[in-house]
Design an enzyme around this catalytic site. Structure first.
Site, mmCIF file in Angstrom:
data_model
loop_
_atom_site.group_PDB
_atom_site.id
_atom_site.type_symbol
_atom_site.label_atom_id
_atom_site.label_comp_id
_atom_site.label_asym_id
_atom_site.label_seq_id
_atom_site.Cartn_x
_atom_site.Cartn_y
_atom_site.Cartn_z
ATOM 1 N N LYS A 241 35.515 -102.882 -62.831
ATOM 2 C CA LYS A 241 34.677 -103.795 -63.605
ATOM 3 C C LYS A 241 35.290 -105.180 -63.467
ATOM 4 O O LYS A 241 36.378 -105.433 -63.965
ATOM 5 C CB LYS A 241 34.630 -103.367 -65.074
ATOM 6 C CG LYS A 241 33.724 -104.264 -65.895
ATOM 7 C CD LYS A 241 33.569 -103.742 -67.310
ATOM 8 C CE LYS A 241 32.510 -104.507 -68.074
ATOM 9 N NZ LYS A 241 32.740 -105.944 -68.124
ATOM 10 N N PHE A 328 27.608 -104.888 -55.589
ATOM 11 C CA PHE A 328 27.692 -103.469 -55.937
ATOM 12 C C PHE A 328 26.366 -102.737 -55.846
ATOM 13 O O PHE A 328 26.312 -101.543 -56.036
ATOM 14 C CB PHE A 328 28.383 -103.233 -57.281
ATOM 15 C CG PHE A 328 27.899 -104.075 -58.438
ATOM 16 C CD1 PHE A 328 26.670 -103.845 -59.013
ATOM 17 C CD2 PHE A 328 28.704 -105.074 -58.951
ATOM 18 C CE1 PHE A 328 26.249 -104.597 -60.090
ATOM 19 C CE2 PHE A 328 28.292 -105.836 -60.027
ATOM 20 C CZ PHE A 328 27.041 -105.605 -60.602
HETATM 21 P P1 AMP Z 1 29.904 -106.625 -70.479
HETATM 22 O O1 AMP Z 1 29.842 -108.045 -69.985
HETATM 23 O O2 AMP Z 1 31.217 -106.276 -71.042
HETATM 24 O O3 AMP Z 1 28.721 -106.260 -71.322
HETATM 25 O O4 AMP Z 1 29.811 -105.680 -69.214
HETATM 26 C C1 AMP Z 1 28.732 -105.635 -68.358
HETATM 27 C C2 AMP Z 1 28.965 -106.552 -67.214
HETATM 28 O O5 AMP Z 1 30.009 -106.086 -66.367
HETATM 29 C C3 AMP Z 1 27.817 -106.659 -66.259
HETATM 30 O O6 AMP Z 1 26.803 -107.471 -66.696
HETATM 31 C C4 AMP Z 1 28.494 -107.247 -65.028
HETATM 32 O O7 AMP Z 1 28.507 -108.664 -65.142
HETATM 33 C C5 AMP Z 1 29.902 -106.786 -65.141
HETATM 34 N N1 AMP Z 1 30.366 -105.937 -64.031
HETATM 35 C C6 AMP Z 1 31.579 -106.076 -63.494
HETATM 36 N N2 AMP Z 1 31.793 -105.195 -62.521
HETATM 37 C C7 AMP Z 1 30.662 -104.465 -62.415
HETATM 38 C C8 AMP Z 1 30.286 -103.377 -61.576
HETATM 39 N N3 AMP Z 1 31.099 -102.854 -60.656
HETATM 40 N N4 AMP Z 1 29.037 -102.853 -61.771
HETATM 41 C C9 AMP Z 1 28.200 -103.361 -62.704
HETATM 42 N N5 AMP Z 1 28.515 -104.389 -63.520
HETATM 43 C C10 AMP Z 1 29.734 -104.934 -63.384
#
Ligand code: AMP
Length: 585
Positions: A241, A328
């Site tokens: 992530k 991704f």
């Molecule tokens: P959050 O911002 O904590 O809600 O987490 C979701 C976000 O993680 C997504 O909107 C992406 O911007 C991010 N993200 C980072 N790495 C990935 C990945 N490998 N697949 C999908 N989302 C990712």
């Protein structure tokens, strides 16, 4: 517009979904072809369609000024009314109703007239010119209509309508299958246009066109490894992530555009990604993350902030914080020879969507594109991918992702399709040592000591989905840099709704990520929870207030933390960044 406003009132007055849908369907069926798309877009609580790049550009404080002027009251009166209702629309109605001014106009503007006025507001430059157009529009509107106009402009309709409900109403109004309506809505990203297609029995004509961003698939939070495997297993895919900026990349010929999570065009901010994509020999749509990346090492999210919010970066900033695109997902590709797009009669570039294909198929297609990788001087990377079916495998992968300086893991079901706009269970996110929640700032105060004279104490809220209101969960005064505090102080001063002594109630627009040690049940705040040692982990200019956490997610987090299901999280905390390494190819 009065009919629309009355309908909105009635929809807001009932909590029964079936009743809301029936009311809406009955109304939509009576509209002319010109009115239908406008009414539907307004029902989603926006002046323009979500994927439309236009914004009215009139903040709450400018709107409040116009309302105060229209009602012939002091500006503070709107603030006080807002405080009584926590809702700008209700505050406006209250002020206009109680104003005792000339009797309200008998007629109200038509839907197309309101739509044209919104367009004119968007086109006008500066708050003064924009305000004049709004003032004229409100002067022609009875209080119910005025309230509706203000709510739409403020982006806060709050009548308990989710887009899914509007889609059900479209399906019911014109007797079309709901999944066809949803599919057309997904591809076009335009509910108004979808309603028009449904009306004309032309849903099958919906196409995915380049440069019309799709909504993003979202992830649900997860803390407990066993739970993750139960939900997505037996075998799951684990991607790192990345802590960057989510972006959808559209490419047609040499035109390349990047869209943010709120579907705005952010291409200008990241010219190196645009330049890297331009020579690629296919047309299509990728999903990925823009990541600050220098000398083969991931830079922390905070360094990316230097690049946000500017039209384009200076050479110095580009050199200091270079970025790459970590892909991704591949969402679409041209169906013509060599993966090129087709041009339809309207001149749009049409591509074939892969949304219903399994992630493993989409990933194979993505890998087959052979993107030029950052390690070899290209501007791209593929997300680091592994698979596991054991708890140990999951914990080891989490630690490894952290060691690569990434935030945690995205756990994905390899068989899942891509669901635009949905926070489904196909993707789960496991982040950070301690949980964080995304909140919106609703109030600010001047700080103490060295923070005297700047607005450094933030009161923040989460969303209560049951009532669609913001409810406070806490207050924090640390975490941001002095420069950030200063910049935000100016913003909050310009976006104050009302002032009560030291406390300023501000437009609920600024999203902050809040870290904390413990969540406790508490009657002190409207959310029913309070946080122990809350601190601001980051400003999240990449997120809109629609995306903040809800009382429901806080409850889930609270229950998870209660049951002590944290071993996975602690494993991540123990393993600091040891080896600088990034995404892999
Ligand atoms: P959050 O911002 O904590 O809600 O987490 C979701 C976000 O993680 C997504 O909107 C992406 O911007 C991010 N993200 C980072 N790495 C990935 C990945 N490998 N697949 C999908 N989302 C990712």
């Amino acid at each position: 517009m009065r009919r629309w406003s009355e309908l909105a009132e009635r929809v807001g007055a009932t909590t029964r979904t079936s009743e809301k849908t029936a009311l809406l369907a009955g109304y939509l069926a009576t509209l002319t072809p010109e009115e239908l798309p406008i009414a539907v877009v307004f029902l989603t609580g926006r002046p323009f369609a979500e994927a439309d790049q236009r914004a009215a550009g009139l903040g709450w404080s400018a709107i409040s000024n116009v309302v105060a002027e229209a009602a012939g009251v002091e500006r503070d009166e709107v603030g006080r009314a807002y405080d009584r209702h926590s809702d700008l629309g209700l505050a406006v109605e209250d002020v206009l109703d109680g104003a005792g001014h000339a009797p309200p106009p008998e007629t109200s503007p038509t839907l197309p007239e309101v739509a044209h006025a919104f367009e004119a507001i968007e086109q006008a430059s500066g708050p003064a010119r924009k305000s004049i157009i709004l003032r004229d529009l409100l002067a022609r509107s009875d209080p119910t209509t005025a309230k509706a106009i203000v709510k739409i402009l403020g982006g806060e309709l709050r009548i308990g309508l989710r887009e899914g409900l509007v889609e059900s109403a479209i399906s019911q109004a014109f007797g079309r299958p709901l999944d066809e309506v949803k599919w057309a809505g997904m591809l076009t990203g335009d509910v108004g246009g979808t309603a028009a297609l449904a009306r004309d029995d032309a849903l099958a004509d919906a196409k995915l066109s380049l440069f019309h961003p799709l909504k993003f698939m979202l992830a649900s939070p997860a803390e407990d490894a066993a739970e993750i495997l139960r939900r997505l297993g037996p075998s799951v895919w684990l991607e790192d992530k990345y802590d960057g900026i989510r972006a959808q990349l559209h490419k047609g010929g040499r035109d390349v555009r990047l869209y943010s999570r709120d579907l705005h065009d952010i291409s200008g901010q990241f010219p190196e990604v645009v330049e890297a994509a331009r020579p690629l020999d296919w047309d299509g749509v990728m999903d990925g993350e823009i990541l600050a990346w220098k000398d083969d090492v991931v830079l922390p999210f905070i360094s990316l902030q230097a690049r946000l919010g500017r039209k384009s970066p200076s050479d110095a900033i580009r050199a200091e914080v270079p970025v790459i695109y970590v892909a991704f997902d591949l969402l679409a590709l041209g169906a013509a020879t060599g993966g090129r797009a087709d041009r339809d009669p309207e001149g749009d570039l049409v591509v074939a969507p892969f949304l219903r294909e399994a992630l493993q198929v989409r990933r194979a297609r993505l890998e087959a594109l052979d993107l030029p990788l950052a390690g070899a001087g290209g501007g791209f990377a593929l997300s680091h991918l592994a698979a596991t079916d054991t708890l140990d495998g999951l914990e080891a992968a989490f630690a490894a992702a952290r060691a690569r300086r990434n935030e945690g893991l995205m756990v994905k079901d390899p068989a899942s399709g891509y669901s635009p706009g949905r926070r489904g269970l196909g993707w789960l996110k496991m982040k950070k040592a301690l949980a964080t929640i995304d909140c919106v700032v609703v109030g600010v105060e001047v700080g103490h000591g060295k923070r005297h004279g700047v607005l450094s104490d933030y009161t923040f809220a989460v969303r209560d989905t049951a009532t669609d209101r913001l409810v406070n969960i806490g207050k924090a005064y640390s975490g941001l840099t002095d420069a950030e505090i200063l910049e935000m102080t100016r913003w909050f001063e310009a976006h104050t709704i009302a002032q009560f002594g030291r406390y300023r109630q501000v437009e609920p627009s600024v999203v902050v990520e809040i870290a904390f040690d413990v969540i406790v049940r508490s009657k002190r705040h409207g959310s029913g929870f309070s946080l122990r040692f809350p601190r601001i982990a980051a400003l999240r200019p990449d997120k809109s207030p629609d995306e903040i956490d809800t009382v429901d997610t806080v409850t889930v987090l609270y229950e998870g933390l209660q049951s002590g299901a944290e071993h996975l999280v602690t494993a991540g905390a123990r393993t600091g960044p040891t080896r600088p390494a990034g995404p892999s190819g």
